[in-house]
Write an enzyme that holds these catalytic residues in place. Structure first.
Site, PDB file in Angstrom:
ATOM      1  N   HIS A   1       0.935  -1.256   0.087  1.00 40.64           N
ATOM      2  CA  HIS A   1      -0.010   0.108   0.166  1.00 40.64           C
ATOM      3  C   HIS A   1       1.105   1.211  -0.049  1.00 40.64           C
ATOM      4  O   HIS A   1       1.800   1.223   0.605  1.00 40.64           O
ATOM      5  CB  HIS A   1      -0.914   0.381   1.354  1.00 40.64           C
ATOM      6  CG  HIS A   1      -1.895  -0.858   1.153  1.00 40.64           C
ATOM      7  ND1 HIS A   1      -3.034  -1.246   0.064  1.00 40.64           N
ATOM      8  CD2 HIS A   1      -2.319  -2.012   2.213  1.00 40.64           C
ATOM      9  CE1 HIS A   1      -3.673  -2.157   0.124  1.00 40.64           C
ATOM     10  NE2 HIS A   1      -3.528  -2.578   1.620  1.00 40.64           N
TER      11      HIS A   1
ATOM     12  N   CYS B   1       0.101   2.042  -4.886  1.00 43.33           N
ATOM     13  CA  CYS B   1      -0.998   3.065  -5.277  1.00 43.33           C
ATOM     14  C   CYS B   1      -0.515   4.463  -5.215  1.00 43.33           C
ATOM     15  O   CYS B   1       0.418   4.749  -4.398  1.00 43.33           O
ATOM     16  CB  CYS B   1      -2.082   3.036  -4.342  1.00 43.33           C
ATOM     17  SG  CYS B   1      -3.726   3.570  -4.895  1.00 43.33           S
TER      18      CYS B   1
END
Length: 812
Positions: free
Chosen positions: A395, A444
């Protein structure tokens, strides 16, 4: 059974929501709980924080109780302390739920083991469990209950082929129940194995299974078609499963294996397993060699006379003084969506970079402190002219041009204070005067609305040697294919096909971007972004030349070697006369495999097995998947040890992860279970074994590091490197003492350094793990017939997609 010292963050979302609902009552249960926990200074919350909690009731799905539990989780509240406070405020419903449904679960202490016995011999399957109240057992063969199989042990007297099959045990307590692992009871019959078979599990009888045509070895070039055939006769009809390098090939279950357009990823050893309900046989193992073809986008040169044919060719005049890579894959997030692809991605990239002579440190599932320490140790390996590569899969987010990598312990509403700042790492790498700085960020890049801060990095130097390869563009998400635990993410699936090409780094990434743009399932959803100021034609395939400061190079080799020492294989002799081998192998820099194998058994002992238990605190050992007969059952999906030990020699595997959290020497108990011919009772002998601090545990990544900026120091780069490494907490006294002099014989690449230690580190298990690329992507990657949903895209656009994704890092 759950450990009461575990934190609230280990509770599932369903359990937390249920507890939050119980605390959201008219009497203000959550307020009384907040008052009770505040007696401990660690959980004393400000008036503003409690006001924010109370305002959650105004949200449609808000829960003050759930919000308070999130605050407790962020500050490290344990289950024991939470239960104590719930009892203190006399909240019987919540205390009872936490006790009954969470802290008193049924847990196995002993799993049954698969067995292979001669026909007519007895078989005993054992299963042990602990739970809140009296437990009941029921054994099953397939889906049918075994008559009389209602105890922890299932005894099959004089086993026959009718009793051969798969067994499982159900353990119950009231309305709760759990199942053990499946085990396979195999009955060895008379008669030899079929021709070409190297399996002794199901020796064929006169009416058994026969392989009538064996596959043949082949010499091909890229772009050719591969055709292998394995024919067999059997009753019932045979089934087929093809294997490449000992790993099953997905959807390759016919007698003929065809690959229309092969690449170097398809080279290796092929074999076919042929089986039916009663028999199993293996084909010959055949080698398929694949040389370079005539693809227009790849250039190949014949090696010049006298040149080495090992490794990739040199692109130009550029060279590195060394090559170092830090690979981090975060999957098991505590407060965010769990990921699947980082493990396969890190493994893939590790194999490729090692072929390019990189010193690679590969780590999975790091918290904030461990990531900070790992980067600091990585920087110690950098110096003038060194190629440094940092890869991160997990992430992440990007705010105002600043990228942040999210550790696994980041709270639900994290900010830059809880993450690693990529631009800061770049600034610190530049201070090491590196020759090339490469960042590959498979994460991301959406904006984080919880973080409005704009951290200001120090001024970056104009070095013209920086390359950023982002898996996706600004304000977009990166994806992983929702297929299986061995599938690569989108970025790595394309990158691994180009990484070995002798091209400028920015050109390689540009080609990857073009490949992704031509793919139907990524077009318009994920696009690689390249940022580079690379002025020289530097490539990852550039050769390594010894630096001027030779002592520094030797010191750097020593520092890297610290994190890659595995224990030596050893033999244990028990009083009963049984000899057991302990073997070790590294899956990642912080994950190790231990296996046990029976070497010698006295004639009066009919059965024995060596199992491991009672491990040192710190590392993670899944007790339900320890002491398994195969690496896959033990949780290791990427390694194969069939080349190391013959398949007919039984082994038990245990996988130990999170070695970076080991604070003292790793020790465990070897439990030998055995039976004598004339005794029904199983006997037990134990030996305690200590193997020191293996792999990355020597670096003590759990300890904070004192950052030391080279800009504040005087002296040469050589002196700086020596000073930084010698003062590192991981640089032990034994390694300081073994530091060689500055003679040319002690200098070299990673391979030279490793041979320097080979005498003291060599282990029989190490040789089986050849770091060769395992490009597992197959045509089904783009031809999946499963149409799943996309969680990370707006619902309007998700209806138009034919493939299912789970977004890799959704930071919102």
């Amino acid at each position: 059974m759950e450990d009461k010292n575990l934190g609230v963050e280990t509770l599932s979302e369903a359990v937390l929501n249920r507890l939050g609902y119980m605390l959201d009552n008219p009497e203000g249960g959550w307020k009384r709980l907040a008052k009770a926990v505040a007696e401990h200074p660690q959980f004393c919350y400000s008036e503003k924080e409690l006001t924010d909690v109370s305002l959650k009731v105004l949200s449609p799905n808000g829960s003050p109780g759930r919000s308070l539990l999130a605050l407790l989780s962020d500050r490290g509240c344990t289950l024991a302390f939470l239960l104590q406070c719930l009892k203190k405020i006399d909240h019987r419903e919540a205390a009872g739920y936490l006790t009954t449904h969470v802290m008193e679960q049924i847990d196995f202490t002993k799993q049954p083991q698969s067995q292979r016995v001669p026909e007519g011999s007895p078989v005993v399957l054992s299963c042990r469990a602990v739970g809140p109240v009296e437990l009941t057992y029921q054994w099953f063969k397939g889906k049918d209950e075994v008559p009389g199989g209602n105890g922890p042990e299932l005894v099959l007297n004089s086993v026959s082929s009718a009793q051969q099959g798969h067994y499982i045990c159900r353990v119950s307590s009231g309305d709760k129940y759990v199942f053990s692992n499946w085990v396979h009871v195999r009955v060895a019959k008379s008669g030899g194995a079929s021709a070409g078979s190297n399996s002794g599990y199901f020796p064929s009888s006169g009416s058994g299974l026969y392989i009538t045509q064996q596959p043949r070895p082949q010499e091909l070039v890229e772009g050719d078609a591969l055709y292998l055939e394995c024919a067999a006769r059997a009753n019932p009809p045979p089934q087929f499963q093809w294997y490449l390098n000992k790993q099953p090939m997905p959807n390759c279950t016919r007698s003929i294996l065809e690959i229309p357009c092969i690449t170097t990823a398809d080279r290796g050893i092929y074999s076919c397993k042929v089986y039916n309900l009663y028999h199993e046989a293996w084909s010959d193992q055949v080698q398929v060699n694949i040389g370079p073809g005539s693809f227009p986008d790849v250039s190949w040169e014949a090696p010049k006379l006298g040149a080495s044919d090992a490794g990739p060719r040199q692109m130009g005049d550029c060279f590195a003084t060394d090559k170092v890579a830090l690979l981090i894959g975060n999957m098991n997030y505590l407060h965010h969506q769990q990921l699947r692809a980082p493990m396969a991605d890190v493994h893939e990239l590790t194999n490729l970079l090692r072929q390019l002579d990189f010193k690679v440190v590969s780590l999975l599932n790091l918290n904030w402190q461990e990531m900070q320490s790992a980067v600091t140790e990585f920087l110690l390996l950098l110096d003038r002219g060194v190629y440094g590569l940092l890869y991160f899969a997990g992430h992440g987010y990007e705010n105002y041009g600043n990228s942040f990598m999210v550790p696994i312990d980041a709270p639900a509403s994290y900010t830059f204070k809880h993450c690693l700042w990529v631009q800061d790492v770049l600034h610190r790498m530049q201070e090491r005067q590196t020759g090339l700085n490469v960042f590959l960020l498979d994460m991301c890049r959406k904006r984080n609305p919880n973080d409005e801060s704009i951290p200001q990095p120090g001024p970056l130097r104009v070095t013209a040697n920086i390359v950023f390869g982002y898996a996706t563009c600004v304000d977009a998400e990166a994806f992983e294919v929702n297929k299986d635990d061995l599938s690569n993410g989108i970025f790595m699936s394309f990158l691994k096909k180009r990484l070995m090409e002798p091209e400028k780094v920015s050109v390689i990434l540009d080609k990857v971007a073009e490949d992704m743009g031509r793919c139907e399932i990524t077009r318009g959803r994920q696009a690689l972004e390249l940022r580079s100021n690379l002025s020289e034609r530097r490539a990852l395939t550039d050769s390594i030349q010894a630096p001027a400061c030779q002592v520094t190079a030797s010191t750097r080799n020593l520092q890297w070697a610290i994190a890659h020492v595995i224990p030596e294989s050893r033999c244990l002799r028990f009083e009963c006369g049984v000899r057991v081998q302990l073997g070790f192998a590294a899956e990642f820099s912080n994950i190790m495999i231990i296996y046990t194998r029976i070497l010698e058994t006295p004639k009066d002992i009919v059965s024995c097995s060596a199992q491991l238990s009672d491990f040192t605190e710190g590392p993670e050992v899944d007790l339900k998947h320890s002491n398994q007969e195969s690496l896959r059952e033990a949780g290791s999906l990427l390694l194969s040890m069939d080349d190391l030990l013959p398949p007919e020699q039984p082994r038990l595997f245990t996988r130990i992860s999170a070695l970076q959290r080991l604070k003292k020497e790793l020790s465990f108990t070897v439990c030998l279970h055995y039976k004598y011919t004339n005794l029904d009772e199983e006997l037990l002998e134990e030996q305690r074994v200590s193997v020191g601090k293996p792999l990355v545990s020597k670096l003590n990544l759990h300890e904070p590091r004192l950052s030391q900026s080279p800009t504040n120091l005087s002296g040469s780069s050589c002196d700086l490197q020596m000073s930084s490494i010698m003062e590192s907490p991981s640089f032990s006294e034994s390694f300081r003492a073994s530091l060689p002099d500055s003679s040319p014989s002690s200098i070299g690449s990673a391979s030279t350094c490793w041979s320097y230690y080979q005498g003291s580190m060599e282990s029989p298990t190490l040789s089986s793990f050849k770091n060769e690329p395992e490009e597992t992507i197959c045509p089904e990657f783009f031809e999946s017939e499963e149409p799943p949903a996309i969680k990370s895209l707006p619902s309007a656009s998700s209806q138009e997609l034919q493939f299912q994704f789970s977004n890799l890092p959704n930071s919102l």
